[in-house]
Write a protein that holds these residues in place. Sequence first.
Motif, PDB file in Angstrom:
ATOM      1  N   PHE A 279      -1.551 -10.109  -5.231  1.00 21.71           N
ATOM      2  CA  PHE A 279      -2.609  -9.708  -4.301  1.00 21.71           C
ATOM      3  C   PHE A 279      -3.298 -10.879  -3.593  1.00 21.71           C
ATOM      4  CE2 PHE A 279      -2.221  -6.035  -7.159  1.00 21.71           C
ATOM      5  CZ  PHE A 279      -1.966  -5.064  -6.216  1.00 21.71           C
ATOM      6  N   ARG A 280      -3.521 -11.985  -4.280  1.00 18.57           N
ATOM      7  CA  ARG A 280      -4.149 -13.117  -3.594  1.00 18.57           C
ATOM      8  C   ARG A 280      -3.145 -13.861  -2.719  1.00 18.57           C
ATOM      9  NH1 ARG A 280      -5.696 -18.521  -6.734  1.00 18.57           N
ATOM     10  NH2 ARG A 280      -3.458 -18.797  -6.306  1.00 18.57           N
ATOM     11  N   ASP A 281      -1.963 -14.158  -3.314  1.00 20.17           N
ATOM     12  CA  ASP A 281      -0.982 -14.999  -2.625  1.00 20.17           C
ATOM     13  C   ASP A 281       0.102 -14.199  -1.912  1.00 20.17           C
ATOM     14  OD1 ASP A 281      -2.375 -17.079  -3.850  1.00 20.17           O
ATOM     15  OD2 ASP A 281      -1.010 -17.108  -5.575  1.00 20.17           O
ATOM     16  N   ASN A 282       0.297 -12.952  -2.323  1.00 14.56           N
ATOM     17  CA  ASN A 282       1.391 -12.124  -1.790  1.00 14.56           C
ATOM     18  C   ASN A 282       2.724 -12.858  -1.892  1.00 14.56           C
ATOM     19  OD1 ASN A 282       2.656  -9.900  -0.711  1.00 14.56           O
ATOM     20  ND2 ASN A 282       2.180 -10.408   1.398  1.00 14.56           N
ATOM     21  N   PHE A 283       2.952 -13.516  -3.038  1.00 15.94           N
ATOM     22  CA  PHE A 283       4.174 -14.280  -3.285  1.00 15.94           C
ATOM     23  C   PHE A 283       4.279 -14.440  -4.797  1.00 15.94           C
ATOM     24  CE2 PHE A 283       6.817 -18.204  -3.183  1.00 15.94           C
ATOM     25  CZ  PHE A 283       7.816 -17.752  -2.319  1.00 15.94           C
ATOM     26  N   PHE A 284       5.179 -13.667  -5.420  1.00 12.11           N
ATOM     27  CA  PHE A 284       5.174 -13.646  -6.885  1.00 12.11           C
ATOM     28  C   PHE A 284       6.533 -13.996  -7.484  1.00 12.11           C
ATOM     29  CE2 PHE A 284       5.954  -9.343  -5.340  1.00 12.11           C
ATOM     30  CZ  PHE A 284       7.010  -8.887  -6.105  1.00 12.11           C
ATOM     31  N   HIS A 285       6.450 -14.622  -8.660  1.00 16.56           N
ATOM     32  CA  HIS A 285       7.621 -14.970  -9.460  1.00 16.56           C
ATOM     33  C   HIS A 285       8.176 -13.659 -10.034  1.00 16.56           C
ATOM     34  CE1 HIS A 285       9.281 -17.580 -13.034  1.00 16.56           C
ATOM     35  NE2 HIS A 285      10.227 -17.132 -12.231  1.00 16.56           N
ATOM     36  N   SER A 315       0.430  -3.566   4.356  1.00 14.06           N
ATOM     37  CA  SER A 315       0.145  -2.148   4.107  1.00 14.06           C
ATOM     38  C   SER A 315       0.539  -1.760   2.691  1.00 14.06           C
ATOM     39  CB  SER A 315       0.885  -1.265   5.122  1.00 14.06           C
ATOM     40  OG  SER A 315       2.280  -1.504   5.065  1.00 14.06           O
ATOM     41  N   ASP A 316       1.714  -2.243   2.209  1.00 13.19           N
ATOM     42  CA  ASP A 316       2.132  -1.965   0.836  1.00 13.19           C
ATOM     43  C   ASP A 316       1.172  -2.602  -0.158  1.00 13.19           C
ATOM     44  OD1 ASP A 316       4.323  -0.322   1.181  1.00 13.19           O
ATOM     45  OD2 ASP A 316       5.753  -1.977   1.344  1.00 13.19           O
ATOM     46  N   GLN A 317       0.719  -3.803   0.164  1.00  9.48           N
ATOM     47  CA  GLN A 317      -0.192  -4.530  -0.715  1.00  9.48           C
ATOM     48  C   GLN A 317      -1.502  -3.758  -0.899  1.00  9.48           C
ATOM     49  OE1 GLN A 317      -1.859  -8.222   0.793  1.00  9.48           O
ATOM     50  NE2 GLN A 317      -1.287  -9.285  -1.083  1.00  9.48           N
ATOM     51  N   ARG A 318      -2.088  -3.338   0.219  1.00  8.18           N
ATOM     52  CA  ARG A 318      -3.353  -2.602   0.151  1.00  8.18           C
ATOM     53  C   ARG A 318      -3.153  -1.235  -0.499  1.00  8.18           C
ATOM     54  NH1 ARG A 318      -7.688  -1.415   5.037  1.00  8.18           N
ATOM     55  NH2 ARG A 318      -8.965   0.072   3.889  1.00  8.18           N
ATOM     56  N   ALA A 321      -2.814  -1.699  -4.254  1.00 12.88           N
ATOM     57  CA  ALA A 321      -4.108  -2.007  -4.875  1.00 12.88           C
ATOM     58  C   ALA A 321      -4.969  -0.753  -4.988  1.00 12.88           C
ATOM     59  CB  ALA A 321      -4.827  -3.076  -4.060  1.00 12.88           C
ATOM     60  N   GLU A 322      -4.999   0.059  -3.937  1.00 19.19           N
ATOM     61  CA  GLU A 322      -5.777   1.297  -3.966  1.00 19.19           C
ATOM     62  C   GLU A 322      -5.241   2.250  -5.035  1.00 19.19           C
ATOM     63  OE1 GLU A 322      -5.637   2.782   0.002  1.00 19.19           O
ATOM     64  OE2 GLU A 322      -7.369   1.616   0.656  1.00 19.19           O
ATOM     65  N   ASN A 323      -3.918   2.290  -5.179  1.00 20.66           N
ATOM     66  CA  ASN A 323      -3.325   3.136  -6.206  1.00 20.66           C
ATOM     67  C   ASN A 323      -3.705   2.675  -7.603  1.00 20.66           C
ATOM     68  OD1 ASN A 323      -1.344   5.473  -5.925  1.00 20.66           O
ATOM     69  ND2 ASN A 323      -0.804   4.200  -4.168  1.00 20.66           N
ATOM     70  N   PHE A 324      -3.613   1.360  -7.829  1.00 27.68           N
ATOM     71  CA  PHE A 324      -3.978   0.815  -9.142  1.00 27.68           C
ATOM     72  C   PHE A 324      -5.432   1.152  -9.470  1.00 27.68           C
ATOM     73  CE2 PHE A 324      -0.410  -2.433  -9.076  1.00 27.68           C
ATOM     74  CZ  PHE A 324       0.168  -1.984 -10.251  1.00 27.68           C
ATOM     75  N   LEU A 325      -6.335   0.909  -8.506  1.00 31.46           N
ATOM     76  CA  LEU A 325      -7.760   1.165  -8.760  1.00 31.46           C
ATOM     77  C   LEU A 325      -8.018   2.651  -9.007  1.00 31.46           C
ATOM     78  CD1 LEU A 325     -10.091  -1.028  -6.527  1.00 31.46           C
ATOM     79  CD2 LEU A 325      -9.966  -0.887  -9.011  1.00 31.46           C
ATOM     80  N   GLN A 434     -13.509  -8.908  -1.895  1.00 30.46           N
ATOM     81  CA  GLN A 434     -13.256 -10.091  -1.074  1.00 30.46           C
ATOM     82  C   GLN A 434     -12.513  -9.753   0.208  1.00 30.46           C
ATOM     83  OE1 GLN A 434     -11.178 -12.779  -3.675  1.00 30.46           O
ATOM     84  NE2 GLN A 434     -13.040 -13.519  -4.661  1.00 30.46           N
ATOM     85  N   ARG A 435     -11.595  -8.771   0.144  1.00 28.89           N
ATOM     86  CA  ARG A 435     -10.749  -8.467   1.293  1.00 28.89           C
ATOM     87  C   ARG A 435     -11.329  -7.407   2.220  1.00 28.89           C
ATOM     88  NH1 ARG A 435      -5.235  -9.873   0.822  1.00 28.89           N
ATOM     89  NH2 ARG A 435      -5.013  -8.783   2.815  1.00 28.89           N
ATOM     90  N   LEU A 436     -12.084  -6.456   1.648  1.00 31.59           N
ATOM     91  CA  LEU A 436     -12.509  -5.306   2.434  1.00 31.59           C
ATOM     92  C   LEU A 436     -14.021  -5.105   2.480  1.00 31.59           C
ATOM     93  CD1 LEU A 436      -9.786  -2.846   1.099  1.00 31.59           C
ATOM     94  CD2 LEU A 436      -9.705  -4.183   3.188  1.00 31.59           C
ATOM     95  N   GLY A 437     -14.786  -5.936   1.754  1.00 28.19           N
ATOM     96  CA  GLY A 437     -16.231  -5.790   1.749  1.00 28.19           C
ATOM     97  C   GLY A 437     -16.874  -6.326   3.023  1.00 28.19           C
ATOM     98  N   PRO A 438     -18.218  -6.142   3.188  1.00 27.74           N
ATOM     99  CA  PRO A 438     -18.934  -6.606   4.384  1.00 27.74           C
ATOM    100  C   PRO A 438     -18.769  -8.104   4.627  1.00 27.74           C
ATOM    101  CG  PRO A 438     -20.317  -5.153   3.068  1.00 27.74           C
ATOM    102  CD  PRO A 438     -19.096  -5.423   2.261  1.00 27.74           C
TER     103      PRO A 438
END
Length: 522
Positions: A279-285, A315-318, A321-325, A434-438
């Motif tokens: 989620f932060r880097d959008n690049f995972f091992h 779009s997949d990333q967001r 994340a919404e699904n996980f939450l 951090q990504r979607l707040g005011p």
Amino acid sequence: MIRPKILMRLIHINWVMMFHGLDEIVLKTHLFRPIRYIAFLSPNYWTSKAREPRGVRIRKTLEDLGPIYVKFGQTLSTRKDLLPEDIAEELVKLQDKVPPFSAETARKIIEQQLGQSIEEAFAEFDPQPLASASVAQVHTATLNSGEKVIVKVLRPDIEDKIHSDVGLLYELARLAERFWSDARRLRAMEIVAEFEKTILDELDLVREASNASAIRANFKNSEMLYIPEIHWPLTRRKVLVMERIYGVPVGDIEALRKGNADFKKLAERGVEIFFTQVFRDNFFHADMHPGNIFVQLPDKYLAVDFGIVGSLSSSDQRYLAENFLAFFNHDYRKVAQMHIESGWVPASTRVEEFEAAIRSVCEPIFEKPLKDISFGLLLLRLFQTARRFDMVVQPQLVLLQKTLLNIEGLGRQLYPDLDLWQTAKPFLENWFKQRLGPSAKIKELLSKFPEITEQIPEMPGLVFQALQSAAHMEQQMQQHQKEMLELRKQLRRNNTRTLRAILGTGVLIAAALILQSPLLRG
């Protein structure tokens, strides 16, 4: 019609399985139990091969079949909760104990790739491999500067073997989609295509070195994870040279225990590293099996082998994340709605019914540590739910799902009391903030401020153009309205003439009929 090359590969696979006595295991399954007695006709049944433990036979079969099958065994080895213990223990050996190729072959490949002799490139080089895996093996060496390094060498002729096996997978996927309706929902061909791209990328060690450098930069000065430095002057497509690291293999629980490792922190950090990369880097091992992960005692990870990495679209990333939450907040209705809105399940699906199905699968596992969760049962029920609602598999998420299973498997080994949900939830909430707040929106606006200020001198001209365009459009609309009004008048005139003509014709016909009437003649 199966191509001859694919047919020969299938025959070879069956021969290897028979050679290692797996025909006996297959015939003991429920499907073949009625004809299990034909096993006595197999020569292997009476040889020492057939008397080896089943785990050894399965491991040797995967080794002989090649890298794709070894990868499959490596993935299974991280899920000891899903396998019998004897098989799981043998599959662990596939992580870094695959039979090596000769030191002479390794030397020839290195010298050919570097364009110089081993003696010129290194002050010392150990011909005995330190570890050997499905795609490559590694040797220890010392640079002329005195620095200790690892030299990774690609296996010879591996590309031909992989292309052959990928071709077989395509053929099987094609047959599956033709004769099995679920294969179309599972998008078998697309999954094979995604796997092909991933495995072929792994054969380019320059690409792997680039991946390692990117993740190293993302975790610079991190207290959780260290990535070794790449030595670019000695790195080629089939040879990679990197800093040598020293740590305890994460799968060696006894050594970690003796070294007073902080198992709880390691398990929690494993989850945090995963979510940070996604989620932060959008690049995972995406190849985090125990053979690639080490521990710097007491609680820091060291990672190697970055041939397989993954990333997601924004779009997949967001959406993920919404699904996980939503899952973590037990908001199954939102999960159901998002699946329908995204097209992962048909639009005709009833939200209430899908919500109830998701709740029945997920609710029993919440607020439980890993040791109390039957992931075998969970996966089975998830597959049943997916099939019931015609859920479409997303090929772009297959790597992510595999990585998440690896992380969960590591967590189960290190600290079975880990609460996976409570560890991950705060991270995701903070990511959303951090990504979607005011404050995130203000930062986004400020980041675009220089671009906006550059356009300020052009704004009067743009405004004038916009006003001209609007005026021209208004004139066109007025002209169009006049033409429409004139057309309506013309239609009315035409309609009046037509009506008069019809009435006139009607009167003439009526008059003619009257004049021809017998009454008038009489």
